[in-house]
Write an enzyme that holds these catalytic residues in place. Structure first.
Site, mmCIF file in Angstrom:
data_model
loop_
_atom_site.group_PDB
_atom_site.id
_atom_site.type_symbol
_atom_site.label_atom_id
_atom_site.label_comp_id
_atom_site.label_asym_id
_atom_site.label_seq_id
_atom_site.Cartn_x
_atom_site.Cartn_y
_atom_site.Cartn_z
ATOM 1 N N CYS A 180 0.808 -1.218 0.000
ATOM 2 C CA CYS A 180 0.000 0.000 0.000
ATOM 3 C C CYS A 180 0.843 1.272 0.000
ATOM 4 O O CYS A 180 0.292 2.378 -0.001
ATOM 5 C CB CYS A 180 -0.950 -0.016 1.189
ATOM 6 S SG CYS A 180 -2.108 -1.409 1.126
ATOM 7 N N HIS A 212 -1.894 8.422 5.997
ATOM 8 C CA HIS A 212 -2.247 7.136 5.389
ATOM 9 C C HIS A 212 -3.661 6.759 5.819
ATOM 10 O O HIS A 212 -4.463 6.324 4.998
ATOM 11 C CB HIS A 212 -1.232 6.078 5.805
ATOM 12 C CG HIS A 212 -1.396 4.761 5.135
ATOM 13 N ND1 HIS A 212 -1.420 4.618 3.768
ATOM 14 C CD2 HIS A 212 -1.541 3.506 5.643
ATOM 15 C CE1 HIS A 212 -1.563 3.335 3.459
ATOM 16 N NE2 HIS A 212 -1.651 2.652 4.573
ATOM 17 N N GLU A 266 0.077 5.435 13.391
ATOM 18 C CA GLU A 266 0.415 6.633 12.626
ATOM 19 C C GLU A 266 0.180 7.892 13.447
ATOM 20 O O GLU A 266 0.998 8.827 13.418
ATOM 21 C CB GLU A 266 -0.405 6.697 11.343
ATOM 22 C CG GLU A 266 -0.032 7.878 10.470
ATOM 23 C CD GLU A 266 -0.773 7.930 9.138
ATOM 24 O OE1 GLU A 266 -0.322 8.686 8.250
ATOM 25 O OE2 GLU A 266 -1.800 7.231 8.995
ATOM 26 N N LYS A 306 -9.024 8.687 2.608
ATOM 27 C CA LYS A 306 -9.700 7.391 2.464
ATOM 28 C C LYS A 306 -11.115 7.400 3.022
ATOM 29 O O LYS A 306 -11.896 6.493 2.728
ATOM 30 C CB LYS A 306 -8.851 6.284 3.102
ATOM 31 C CG LYS A 306 -7.549 6.014 2.370
ATOM 32 C CD LYS A 306 -6.747 4.903 3.040
ATOM 33 C CE LYS A 306 -5.440 4.619 2.309
ATOM 34 N NZ LYS A 306 -4.436 5.697 2.488
ATOM 35 N N HIS A 310 -9.708 2.740 0.266
ATOM 36 C CA HIS A 310 -8.287 2.382 0.236
ATOM 37 C C HIS A 310 -7.990 1.641 -1.065
ATOM 38 O O HIS A 310 -8.363 0.473 -1.229
ATOM 39 C CB HIS A 310 -7.950 1.513 1.438
ATOM 40 C CG HIS A 310 -6.487 1.263 1.638
ATOM 41 N ND1 HIS A 310 -5.521 1.721 0.776
ATOM 42 C CD2 HIS A 310 -5.823 0.581 2.619
ATOM 43 C CE1 HIS A 310 -4.334 1.345 1.206
ATOM 44 N NE2 HIS A 310 -4.496 0.655 2.329
ATOM 45 N N PHE A 355 1.886 -3.630 3.915
ATOM 46 C CA PHE A 355 2.292 -4.948 4.390
ATOM 47 C C PHE A 355 3.773 -5.173 4.081
ATOM 48 O O PHE A 355 4.310 -4.660 3.094
ATOM 49 C CB PHE A 355 1.469 -6.039 3.710
ATOM 50 C CG PHE A 355 0.071 -6.204 4.272
ATOM 51 C CD1 PHE A 355 -0.402 -5.418 5.307
ATOM 52 C CD2 PHE A 355 -0.776 -7.180 3.756
ATOM 53 C CE1 PHE A 355 -1.685 -5.584 5.818
ATOM 54 C CE2 PHE A 355 -2.067 -7.351 4.249
ATOM 55 C CZ PHE A 355 -2.519 -6.556 5.278
#
Length: 436
Positions: free
Chosen positions: A191, A331, A342, A360, A365, A424
Site C-alpha cells: 500500500c 495514510h 500513525e 480514504k 483504500h 504490508f
C-alpha cells in the site's frame, strides 16, 4: 463548506527557530531538489477525473457502497470507480487488451499530460520516463482467466492473460501510449507503492536521467479472491448499516478499511525543464524517505518506529524542520492498529500543530494506488490552500492527539505538507510537498 481562513505560520515562528525534533536536522548537506508537479490525472470512486474527485474530497462526500459484483462475499462494501468506462473512453479495440487497472492508468495519464500542457508528439521521448506503483497489477484479469480455466478448460484461456496481468505492463502500456522511451518501472511496496513510485520518479529527475517522469499508481482489485482474503484477515469494515461511515479514519469506532479502485498520475518535471517552458506548477516534491519495519508481515509497529524513520528521512531530504510542516495527508486507513500507530508517530515526530486529513474517508483504500492519489490531493491542497475534511469521522480517537479536520474543509496557509504511506511487509514511504 469551508471554514474561515487562518494562518498558523505566525503562531509557530518562534518554534521554527528552535531546535528540530524527530531526528530532523537543519544542517545543509546538499541543495534540496524540488521536482515540479505540472500535471494531475485522477480516476477514483469520487469521480472519473481530477475536478470531480477534488470536489468530492473537499466536500467530504463518502463513496462507499454495497457492490453487486461482490455478492456472496463476507464483505460487499467497496469504493468503485463506477463512472469510469474503459470501452467508452479508450475504444473497445484498445480496452479489450488491457486489464481495468491499466485502462485507468492510461486515461489518468492522458489527463495528466494534457493538464501539464504537454504533447507527446512533440517531446523527446528518450527523456521521458514512466514510474507507476501497483500492489496487485492485473489481478482482475488473473481472476477472470482462472475462473475460465476451472469452468471451461485450458483452451478457453485468453492468449493475452500474461501481458494483461503482469504489473510492469501498467507502466509499459502507458509508456507506449505516450511514446515515453525513458526508464519504465513499476514499484510494488504494497500500500506504499504509489508513494514509492513518486519518490523513485523524483530520483530519476534529480540524477538527470529524465526531464519528465509520468508517475503515480493504479489499482483495480475488487475481485472475490482479494476481498475474501482481506475479510478473512479481519482488515475490512463491516459497517453495512451505514456505508457512508464505513471508512472513518481516526474515528473512535473505526473497524477496518474499505477496498477501492483508483488511478492517479502526476507529471513530474525537472524544475529547469518546467521553468524553461513556462509550465504552471501545482507544487514541488521536495523530500522523500523510505524504510522497513523489519517486523511483522502485516501488523505495523505499534509506535510507528519504522514509519518515523521514513518521515525523518523525507524531512532531511527536504531540509525542513518538523515545525515547518503545516499539513499531514495521513495514510489513515480506518483500521484500529494503523491509525493509532500513525497518530502516535505524527504527534511524536511532527507535533500537534499541523492540520491532518485522511482522504480514504471519501475514496476508500485503493492499495497500491492510494499513495499516488493522496500525493495528488496534497498537491491540490497546496495549490488551492484548502485542507479537506476526513469523511466519516465523528469522534476522533482520544489516543490520536492530532488536529484531524472533520465536517468541513478549512482554508489554511500551507507551505509544506507531509504525505504518508505504509504497507504490508513493513513498507514505509513519505513525501514532502512544498508550495509553488
Amino acid at each position: 463548506m469551508i471554514d474561515a481562513p487562518h494562518n498558523r505560520a505566525a503562531e509557530r515562528a518562534a518554534a521554527t527557530a528552535g531546535p528540530s525534533r524527530g531526528g530532523s536536522s537543519r544542517r545543509r548537506r546538499t541543495e534540496p531538489f524540488h521536482a515540479a508537479i505540472t500535471g494531475v490525472g485522477l480516476i477514483t470512486a469520487a469521480g472519473p477525473d481530477t475536478a470531480r474527485t477534488w470536489a468530492a474530497v473537499v466536500e467530504g462526500r463518502p463513496t462507499t457502497a454495497v457492490i453487486p459484483e461482490l455478492a456472496g462475499m463476507p464483505v460487499q462494501l467497496a469504493c468503485q470507480a463506477s463512472e469510469f468506462d474503459g470501452d467508452a473512453v479508450l475504444g473497445r479495440r484498445t480496452a479489450w487488451r488491457l486489464d481495468r487497472c491499466t485502462q485507468m492508468a492510461l486515461v489518468a495519464g492522458r489527463e495528466a499530460v494534457a493538464d501539464a500542457g504537454l504533447d507527446p508528439g512533440e517531446w523527446d521521448g528518450t527523456r521521458v520516463g514512466t514510474v507507476l506503483g501497483s500492489a496487485l497489477g492485473g489481478i482482475g484479469t488473473w481472476q477472470r482467466e482462472y475462473d475460465r480455466l476451472r469452468e471451461l478448460g485450458p483452451e478457453r484461456i485468453s492468449p493475452m492473460t500474461i501481458p494483461m496481468s503482469l504489473p510492469n505492463l501498467i507502466a509499459g502500456q502507458l509508456a507506449t501510449d505516450l511514446q515515453a522511451c525513458g526508464p519504465s518501472l513499476v514499484t510494488s511496496t504494497a500500500c506504499a507503492s504509489g508513494t514509492t513510485a513518486v519518490g523513485v520518479a523524483r530520483d530519476l529527475l534529480r540524477h538527470d536521467s529524465c526531464d519528465i517522469v509520468i508517475t503515480g499508481g493504479a489499482e483495480s482489485s475488487l475481485v472475490h479472491s482479494v476481498v475474501a482474503a482481506f475479510a478473512r484477515a479481519g482488515a475490512l469494515s463491516r459497517n453495512t448499516a451505514d456505508p457512508g461511515r464505513a471508512s472513518r479514519p481516526f474515528d473512535v469506532d473505526r473497524d477496518g478499511f474499505v477496498i477501492a479502485e483508483a488511478a492517479a498520475i502526476l507529471v513530474l518535471e525537472h524544475p529547469d525543464h518546467a521553468r524553461a517552458r513556462g509550465a504552471r506548477v501545482y507544487a514541488y516534491v521536495s523530500g522523500y524517505g523510505a524504510s522497513a519495519d523489519a517486523g511483522h508481515e502485516t501488523r505495523p509497529d505499534p509506535e510507528g518506529v519504522g514509519a518515523q524513520r521514513a518521515v525523518e528521512a523525507a524531512l532531511r531530504d527536504a531540509e525542513l524542520c518538523p515545525t515547518e510542516i503545516d499539513h499531514v495527508n495521513a495514510h489513515g486507513t480506518s483500521t484500529p492498529l494503523n491509525d493509532l500507530a500513525e497518530g502516535r508517530m505524527v504527534r511524536r515526530v511532527i507535533g500537534g500543530h499541523p492540520l491532518v486529513t485522511a482522504a480514504k474517508g471519501v475514496t476508500g483504500h485503493s492499495l497500491g494506488a492510494a499513495g499516488a492519489v493522496e500525493a495528488a490531493l496534497t498537491a491540490l491542497t497546496l495549490k488551492h490552500q484548502v485542507v479537506p475534511p476526513t469523511a466519516g469521522l465523528r469522534e476522533t480517537d482520544p489516543a490520536v492527539d492530532l488536529d484531524v479536520v472533520r465536517d468541513t474543509a478549512r482554508e489554511e496557509t500551507v507551505e509544506a505538507a507531509l504525505s504518508n504511506s505504509f504497507g504490508f511487509g513493513g513498507q514505509n514511504a513519505a513525501l514532502i510537498l512544498t508550495r509553488a
